[in-house]
Write an enzyme that holds these catalytic residues in place. Structure first.
Site, mmCIF file in Angstrom:
data_model
loop_
_atom_site.group_PDB
_atom_site.id
_atom_site.type_symbol
_atom_site.label_atom_id
_atom_site.label_comp_id
_atom_site.label_asym_id
_atom_site.label_seq_id
_atom_site.Cartn_x
_atom_site.Cartn_y
_atom_site.Cartn_z
ATOM 1 N NE ARG A 186 -4.272 -1.390 0.232
ATOM 2 C CZ ARG A 186 -4.438 -2.424 -0.601
ATOM 3 N NH1 ARG A 186 -3.528 -2.703 -1.521
ATOM 4 N NH2 ARG A 186 -5.528 -3.163 -0.533
ATOM 5 C CD GLU A 245 -2.928 3.550 -5.277
ATOM 6 O OE1 GLU A 245 -3.966 3.031 -5.717
ATOM 7 O OE2 GLU A 245 -1.976 2.893 -4.851
ATOM 8 C CG HIS A 264 -3.313 -0.537 -6.735
ATOM 9 N ND1 HIS A 264 -3.730 0.146 -5.625
ATOM 10 C CD2 HIS A 264 -3.254 -1.837 -6.350
ATOM 11 C CE1 HIS A 264 -3.922 -0.699 -4.614
ATOM 12 N NE2 HIS A 264 -3.642 -1.914 -5.035
HETATM 13 N N1 LIG Z 1 -0.638 -3.941 -5.063
HETATM 14 C C1 LIG Z 1 -1.644 -4.793 -5.065
HETATM 15 O O1 LIG Z 1 -2.420 -4.872 -5.996
HETATM 16 C C2 LIG Z 1 -1.819 -5.713 -3.894
HETATM 17 C C3 LIG Z 1 -2.332 -6.992 -4.136
HETATM 18 C C4 LIG Z 1 -2.508 -7.825 -3.051
HETATM 19 C C5 LIG Z 1 -2.171 -7.385 -1.773
HETATM 20 N N2 LIG Z 1 -1.683 -6.162 -1.589
HETATM 21 C C6 LIG Z 1 -1.291 -5.703 -0.237
HETATM 22 O O2 LIG Z 1 -0.395 -6.662 0.291
HETATM 23 C C7 LIG Z 1 -0.713 -6.890 1.646
HETATM 24 C C8 LIG Z 1 -0.235 -8.252 2.076
HETATM 25 O O3 LIG Z 1 -1.040 -9.282 1.542
HETATM 26 P P1 LIG Z 1 -0.841 -10.812 2.001
HETATM 27 O O4 LIG Z 1 -1.913 -11.620 1.368
HETATM 28 O O5 LIG Z 1 0.577 -11.222 1.803
HETATM 29 O O6 LIG Z 1 -1.137 -10.661 3.560
HETATM 30 P P2 LIG Z 1 -0.513 -11.472 4.761
HETATM 31 O O7 LIG Z 1 -1.388 -11.169 5.934
HETATM 32 O O8 LIG Z 1 -0.314 -12.903 4.375
HETATM 33 O O9 LIG Z 1 0.939 -10.817 4.966
HETATM 34 C C9 LIG Z 1 1.148 -9.605 5.596
HETATM 35 C C10 LIG Z 1 2.368 -9.745 6.487
HETATM 36 O O10 LIG Z 1 2.680 -8.468 7.038
HETATM 37 C C11 LIG Z 1 3.219 -8.725 8.321
HETATM 38 N N3 LIG Z 1 3.253 -7.508 9.115
HETATM 39 C C12 LIG Z 1 2.244 -6.902 9.791
HETATM 40 N N4 LIG Z 1 2.701 -5.810 10.438
HETATM 41 C C13 LIG Z 1 4.032 -5.724 10.159
HETATM 42 C C14 LIG Z 1 5.062 -4.836 10.541
HETATM 43 N N5 LIG Z 1 4.808 -3.797 11.329
HETATM 44 N N6 LIG Z 1 6.298 -5.037 10.057
HETATM 45 C C15 LIG Z 1 6.559 -6.093 9.254
HETATM 46 N N7 LIG Z 1 5.613 -6.981 8.860
HETATM 47 C C16 LIG Z 1 4.374 -6.807 9.312
HETATM 48 C C17 LIG Z 1 2.291 -9.795 8.885
HETATM 49 O O11 LIG Z 1 2.853 -10.435 10.017
HETATM 50 C C18 LIG Z 1 2.136 -10.690 7.683
HETATM 51 O O12 LIG Z 1 3.088 -11.739 7.662
HETATM 52 C C19 LIG Z 1 -2.234 -6.683 1.708
HETATM 53 O O13 LIG Z 1 -2.666 -6.304 2.998
HETATM 54 C C20 LIG Z 1 -2.481 -5.584 0.704
HETATM 55 O O14 LIG Z 1 -2.485 -4.324 1.321
HETATM 56 C C21 LIG Z 1 -1.503 -5.295 -2.629
HETATM 57 O O1 LIG Z 2 -5.326 -5.663 -1.583
HETATM 58 C C1 LIG Z 2 -5.513 -6.049 -2.739
HETATM 59 O O2 LIG Z 2 -6.063 -7.127 -3.011
HETATM 60 C C2 LIG Z 2 -5.015 -5.228 -3.893
HETATM 61 O O3 LIG Z 2 -4.521 -4.025 -3.605
HETATM 62 C C3 LIG Z 2 -5.778 -5.338 -5.155
HETATM 63 O O4 LIG Z 2 -5.638 -6.631 -5.613
#
Ligand SMILES: NC(=O)c1ccc[n+]([C@@H]2O[C@H](COP(=O)([O-])OP(=O)(O)OC[C@H]3O[C@@H](n4cnc5c(N)ncnc54)[C@H](O)[C@@H]3O)[C@@H](O)[C@H]2O)c1
Ligand SMILES: O=C(O)[C@H](O)CO
Length: 378
Positions: A273, A302, A320
């Site tokens: 994010r 954004e 994104h």
């Molecule tokens: N750009 C995109 O289109 C896109 C797509 C998918 C997900 N995302 C983002 O990616 C994030 C992660 O997704 P995921 O499925 O891997 O989630 P997830 O919950 O499996 O992984 C997130 C990790 O962050 C860690 N975390 C939390 N606080 C932290 C801190 N202060 N320091 C270090 N690590 C910390 C958690 O322990 C966890 O392991 C989502 O929350 C979303 O915001 C973005």
């Molecule tokens: O959190 C998410 O899933 C993304 O930002 C869009 O896929």
């Protein structure tokens, strides 16, 4: 009077009214709902980001559940309106739900769904693409070619960074962070340093086993290290990718001070994010350090970029799109619809949001469960 919102209606005589604030890819998600007696209303307004007022108009007098998007502000106003309309279910079509005030949802008894797992590999692949694009200056070189500036091979033309044998740093080694790490380690034989609040045991085991495999084949083993601090990752790694959730512990996790301890030729990637990075500080750092490169999929405010970012050659920027593959986006729509349906039907929450494959198989009927509800309100 509020302007009417344009909608497309499926199964007008359905008993339950489910609203989707956007058209979503595929039609499976629609049929899964209409087959279970839902009337589905899809907002077809041309405007990209709907306001709270627009969504209030969509919720209307009676609504059982809403599928929403990460661009929307789901808080007190919308959850109270959904409750008044008789609704009990909301799902983001995203895994991240920092746009949702879960406390407000709890207050009004609304279940909050998200879409984990289906986008893990797709998002990690985009982070890997940004890592390569930044390290090897792909976008700069592409623009150079298109501008007709190439007049022959030169020893110094677009020299970038070699990844093999370097160290990849991951901050937030959850589903996506771990998938990204595996890609970079297996693909480029990089060593790993990671920081997370929790130990990434499966990832550590993978790197150990892969290192042993390489050694058995006469190659140098890859290694892993769990860092005690974010600073350890930033100072040691050559390529760093950010994959934590966005919350108050990760807001501006990368700031001016932390940028200053990174290697001058490091590559920084963000597909988590935007607010995880202080983007104004990043712009200054990129200006002062032309060999430092970034690959950004997300931005602090954004759809805008901070002033100066768009002009910088050492930044690769995309809008994104990390989860944007057809299969993934259709799967996200399916999971979001099934979260809402599950709550409406009173189904239990699926036991493991990391194993959601049985909901995605188009040839079978999905299990009677809500795939992923974050606030355990079922
Ligand atoms: N750009 C995109 O289109 C896109 C797509 C998918 C997900 N995302 C983002 O990616 C994030 C992660 O997704 P995921 O499925 O891997 O989630 P997830 O919950 O499996 O992984 C997130 C990790 O962050 C860690 N975390 C939390 N606080 C932290 C801190 N202060 N320091 C270090 N690590 C910390 C958690 O322990 C966890 O392991 C989502 O929350 C979303 O915001 C973005
Ligand atoms: O959190 C998410 O899933 C993304 O930002 C869009 O896929």
């Amino acid at each position: 009077m509020a302007k009417p919102i344009s909608i497309e209606v499926w199964n007008p005589s359905g008993k339950y009214r489910v609203v989707s604030t956007k058209p979503m890819p595929g039609t499976r998600w629609i049929h899964l709902l209409t087959d279970q007696d839902c009337r589905v209303e899809i907002c077809t307004e041309k405007k990209t980001i709907l306001s709270v007022e627009d969504i209030l108009a969509l919720i209307g007098e009676r609504c059982d559940g809403v599928i929403g998007q990460l661009t929307e502000d789901w808080g007190e106003v919308l959850f109270s309106a959904l409750r008044r309309a008789g609704g009990t279910a909301f799902s983001n079509m995203a895994v991240g739900y920092n746009n949702v005030d879960v406390k407000a949802a709890n207050k009004y008894g609304i279940a909050v769904g998200n879409t984990p797992g289906v986008l893990t590999e797709t998002t990690a692949e985009l982070a890997a693409s940004l890592s390569l694009a930044a390290a090897r200056r792909i976008v700069e070189a592409d623009q150079f070619m298109r501008a007709g500036l190439y007049d022959g091979w030169l020893p110094h033309l677009f020299v970038g960074n070699l990844l093999r044998g370097q160290t990849v740093g991951v901050i937030g080694a959850g589903r996506i962070g771990s998938a990204y790490a595996r890609m970079m380690i297996e693909g480029f034989k990089m060593n790993l340093i990671y920081y997370d609040l929790y130990q990434a045991t499966r990832l550590e085991k993978f790197v150990t086993a892969y290192g042993e495999f390489l050694q058995a084949n006469g190659e140098q083993a890859v290694t892993w290290k769990r860092a005690a601090t974010v600073e350890d990752v930033l100072s040691e790694a050559d390529v760093i990718s950010l994959h934590p959730v966005l919350d108050k512990t990760t807001y501006h996790l990368i700031n001016k001070e932390r940028l200053s301890i990174m290697k001058k030729e490091a590559v920084l990637v963000n597909a988590s994010r935007g607010p995880v990075i202080d983007e104004a500080a990043l712009v200054e750092h990129l200006k002062a350090n032309p060999m430092f490169r970034v690959g950004l999929d997300v931005f602090e405010e954004e759809p805008f970029m901070k002033p100066g970012l768009a002009e910088l050659k050492n930044a690769v920027v995309v809008p994104h799109i990390a989860s944007a593959s057809k299969w993934t986006r259709e799967g996200m729509a399916t999971l979001a619809a099934l979260n809402v349906l599950g709550k409406i039907k009173g189904y239990p929450v699926w036991s493991d949001p990391n194993r959601i494959d049985s909901f995605l198989d188009e040839k079978t009927v999905p299990p009677p469960a809500a795939p992923s509800i974050t606030n355990h309100l079922l």
